[in-house]
Design a protein around this motif. Structure first.
Motif, mmCIF file in Angstrom:
data_model
loop_
_atom_site.group_PDB
_atom_site.id
_atom_site.type_symbol
_atom_site.label_atom_id
_atom_site.label_comp_id
_atom_site.label_asym_id
_atom_site.label_seq_id
_atom_site.Cartn_x
_atom_site.Cartn_y
_atom_site.Cartn_z
ATOM 1 N N VAL A 1 0.842 -1.193 0.000
ATOM 2 C CA VAL A 1 0.000 0.000 0.000
ATOM 3 C C VAL A 1 0.880 1.246 0.000
ATOM 4 C CG1 VAL A 1 -1.887 1.218 1.146
ATOM 5 C CG2 VAL A 1 -1.707 -1.278 1.352
ATOM 6 N N TYR A 2 0.563 2.165 -0.913
ATOM 7 C CA TYR A 2 1.271 3.441 -1.000
ATOM 8 C C TYR A 2 0.243 4.559 -1.068
ATOM 9 C CZ TYR A 2 4.942 0.207 -2.250
ATOM 10 O OH TYR A 2 5.821 -0.842 -2.248
ATOM 11 N N SER A 3 0.617 5.740 -0.597
ATOM 12 C CA SER A 3 -0.309 6.861 -0.645
ATOM 13 C C SER A 3 0.402 8.097 -1.171
ATOM 14 C CB SER A 3 -0.898 7.139 0.746
ATOM 15 O OG SER A 3 0.096 7.616 1.627
ATOM 16 N N PHE A 4 -0.391 9.047 -1.644
ATOM 17 C CA PHE A 4 0.167 10.298 -2.163
ATOM 18 C C PHE A 4 -0.860 11.399 -1.976
ATOM 19 C CE2 PHE A 4 -2.184 8.366 -5.562
ATOM 20 C CZ PHE A 4 -2.739 9.402 -6.294
ATOM 21 N N GLN A 5 -0.370 12.624 -1.892
ATOM 22 C CA GLN A 5 -1.235 13.773 -1.721
ATOM 23 C C GLN A 5 -1.625 14.314 -3.091
ATOM 24 O OE1 GLN A 5 -2.525 15.044 1.083
ATOM 25 N NE2 GLN A 5 -3.614 16.678 -0.013
ATOM 26 N N ALA A 6 -2.930 14.418 -3.334
ATOM 27 C CA ALA A 6 -3.444 14.949 -4.601
ATOM 28 C C ALA A 6 -4.232 16.220 -4.327
ATOM 29 C CB ALA A 6 -4.330 13.924 -5.297
ATOM 30 N N GLU A 7 -4.180 17.140 -5.278
ATOM 31 C CA GLU A 7 -4.890 18.400 -5.150
ATOM 32 C C GLU A 7 -6.120 18.395 -6.054
ATOM 33 O OE1 GLU A 7 -3.987 20.433 -2.808
ATOM 34 O OE2 GLU A 7 -2.261 19.130 -2.376
ATOM 35 N N ALA A 8 -7.207 18.964 -5.576
ATOM 36 C CA ALA A 8 -8.462 18.976 -6.309
ATOM 37 C C ALA A 8 -8.284 19.569 -7.703
ATOM 38 C CB ALA A 8 -9.518 19.773 -5.543
ATOM 39 N N GLY A 9 -8.822 18.863 -8.708
ATOM 40 C CA GLY A 9 -8.757 19.331 -10.086
ATOM 41 C C GLY A 9 -7.491 18.967 -10.822
ATOM 42 N N HIS A 10 -6.468 18.471 -10.124
ATOM 43 C CA HIS A 10 -5.227 18.061 -10.775
ATOM 44 C C HIS A 10 -5.345 16.607 -11.231
ATOM 45 C CE1 HIS A 10 -2.384 21.397 -9.227
ATOM 46 N NE2 HIS A 10 -3.644 21.773 -9.000
ATOM 47 N N SER A 11 -4.659 16.276 -12.325
ATOM 48 C CA SER A 11 -4.687 14.911 -12.863
ATOM 49 C C SER A 11 -3.358 14.222 -12.594
ATOM 50 C CB SER A 11 -4.976 14.929 -14.364
ATOM 51 O OG SER A 11 -6.281 15.409 -14.619
ATOM 52 N N TYR A 12 -3.439 12.940 -12.252
ATOM 53 C CA TYR A 12 -2.254 12.162 -11.884
ATOM 54 C C TYR A 12 -2.267 10.832 -12.643
ATOM 55 C CZ TYR A 12 -2.258 15.520 -8.050
ATOM 56 O OH TYR A 12 -2.261 16.686 -7.322
#
Length: 559
Positions: free
Chosen positions: A466-477
């Motif tokens: 399991v890995y996690s990352f911080q995403a910002e609203a409206g950004h694509s990853y």
């Protein structure tokens, strides 16, 4: 939407009933605007008045014996059309009033004995059509209208409006969404409104275990050629997804009729697939996504249709090395379009390949490069061999010196971020710097936090990581997983290939997506456009026999 008559009156709306009297008829005239008139024997009742903004159209008058009920009044914007008047004995009920924009059409009038019920009112844009009138004893009921949200006999669909271009036309016939050209894909967006049905099973046989919710997506082949397609659905809940493909017409009340193929999502994959469907030019198919547990979905499923590469169409697709417009081998492009044959150059898709000529600027089989000349020292030798320190275009052309920091990944570089920053995951010598997770605890549900843009390498060893990352609203990853080496996917020997699969969860640990084969070489890839800022988690699972180690996980913001 305001429908009370008192509201209409306080806005100064006048509901006027006009009595049309015959030569021998006696009628009653009322001046009160809130009342309707009654037609005399054989007479026709007056129509309801027109409502103002948000008002309700007046109801049609009641007819006398043999008379026709008055038509309901026309509603203003957002208003409700007036109901059709009640007919006298043997008479015809009045038609329901026409609704304003977003309004509801009036109901058709009730017929007298042996009479005909009035037709339901027409809906405004986004509005709801009125119901047909009730027939009198021995009479005929009024019909529903296109746009009332009910699929009636003679209608193929009814999405509650009379607009074309949304999958159901203004005349309530299906409209198919065009499939992509070979090598492309489309996300299905035009669907029949959700409805409940007694569905078929994935084998297209009757399955009456539950009543389920479904969405139906019509598609059409407008490419001019027969195509092979692959439909894939993503469901938010495990064990709840069913995907079916139908020949047109699709009838949810006969769920096994015209059914071609089906598949279910199982476990944590959420992805039922329908593979290798052939769709002829101009043909309409219907792709149906359905629950299979009798419960509504927590979020509507998404469906993507991939058009497979079509060898011989003159288009070089993602899985083709060449395509010279035929299925003939020995002419430079193999019969399956997978190989450029030795001694040939296939530079222009759809054109016949040509014999290799070193120095013509077209790199062919057996040449390491071809820069259009026979000069040494410019990256490509006089015999079309690659010279040290240079990189050359794969299809031919001028070569350039390999320079770390120019933004081009040229072997032996494994990355090149133009020297963006220290700690970005790409070293000063253009080599990937891996984020070491081997000695860090996998603390589910969030796991090891990976900085966006960094690579992870690790052996899977039949674990769920399991890995996690911080995403910002409206950004694509982009979430890419490679096997054996970065940017590569070394599949285990023997069919079928079984790469790991990857699940994606939102900050509340609700499933968003899952994938096994959408990336490079058939390895997993997912794309996230974050609906909200937060910490998203990626779960990597081994699937089937042990896979080649290590794997390489790359979570990065889309360019």
């Amino acid at each position: 939407m305001k429908q009370e008559a008192s509201t209409s009156f306080t806005r100064g709306t006048l509901i006027l009933a006009v009595a049309l009297l015959g030569a021998t008829a006696c009628g009653t005239s009322q001046n009160d605007p809130g009342l309707t008139n009654t037609g005399g024997s054989g007479g026709t009742a007056g129509s309801g008045g027109t409502a103002g903004s948000d008002g309700t159209g007046g109801s049609g008058g009641t007819a006398g014996s043999d008379g026709t009920g008055g038509n309901g009044g026309t509603a203003g914007s957002d208003g409700t059309g007036g109901n059709g008047g009640t007919a006298g004995s043997d008479g015809t009920g009045g038609n329901g009033g026409t609704a304003g924009s977003d309004g509801t059409g009036g109901n058709g009038g009730t017929a007298g004995d042996d009479g005909t019920g009035g037709i339901g009112g027409t809906a405004g844009d986004d509005g709801t059509g009125g119901s047909g009138g009730t027939a009198g004893t021995g009479g005929t009921g009024g019909g529903h209208s296109c746009g009332d949200g009910v699929v009636d006999p003679g209608e193929e669909c009814d999405d509650g409006n009379t607009r074309s271009g949304d999958g159901c036309s203004s005349t309530c016939t299906w409209e198919g969404q065009p499939i992509a050209n070979p090598g492309g894909s489309i996300a299905l967006t035009t669907a029949r409104s959700p409805d409940w049905w007694g569905r078929a099973g994935s084998d297209c046989l009757p399955d009456s275990d539950s009543t389920d919710l479904f969405l139906a997506f019509p598609i059409v082949n407008a490419t001019g050629f027969a195509q092979r397609i692959h439909a894939r659905a993503t469901f938010a809940d495990s064990n709840s997804g069913l995907l079916l493909a139908y020949r047109f017409p699709f009838d949810p009340w006969a769920p096994t009729s015209n059914c071609l193929e089906g598949d279910v999502g199982s476990g944590d994959t959420f992805h039922p697939d329908v593979q290798d469907l052939v769709i002829q030019p101009g043909q309409l198919l219907v792709i149906v996504a359905s629950t299979r547990n009798g419960q509504p979905w927590t979020a509507a499923p998404s469906v993507i249709v991939f058009t497979k590469d079509r060898c011989g169409d003159g288009i070089v697709g993602p899985t083709e090395a060449c395509d010279d417009g035929n299925h003939v081998g020995g002419d430079g492009c193999s019969a399956d379009c997978k190989t450029i044959e030795p001694g040939f150059t296939c530079a222009v898709p759809g054109r016949l390949c040509t014999a290799n000529v070193c120095g013509d600027g077209l790199r062919g089989a057996g040449e390491e490069c071809d820069d259009g000349n026979l000069v040494n020292g410019d990256g490509c030798s006089a015999t079309c061999r690659l010279e040290p320190g240079y990189a050359c275009p794969p299809r031919g052309g001028s070569c350039h010196l390999i320079t770390c920091g120019d933004g081009i990944i040229d072997p032996p570089e494994t990355c090149d971020d133009r020297g963006a920053s220290i700690g970005s995951g790409c070293s000063a010598t253009c080599q990937i710097e891996f984020f070491d997770t081997n000695n860090q605890e996998q603390s589910a549900p969030f796991g090891v936090t990976v900085p966006v843009g960094r690579w992870v390498t690790r052996s899977l060893n039949q674990q769920a990581l399991v890995y996690s990352f911080q995403a910002e609203a409206g950004h694509s990853y982009l979430i890419d997983l490679f096997m054996g080496a970065p940017y590569e996917c070394h599949q285990p020997p023997g069919p079928p290939p079984t790469p790991p699969y990857v699940n994606l969860y939102d900050p509340s640990i609700r499933p968003i997506d899952s994938d096994m084969r959408s990336g490079v070489g058939g390895c997993p890839r997912m794309v996230l456009t974050a609906p909200a800022s937060g910490r998203y988690s990626v779960w990597v699972f081994e699937h089937g026999p042990p896979v080649p180690d290590p794997f390489f996980l790359w979570i990065h913001e889309a360019p």
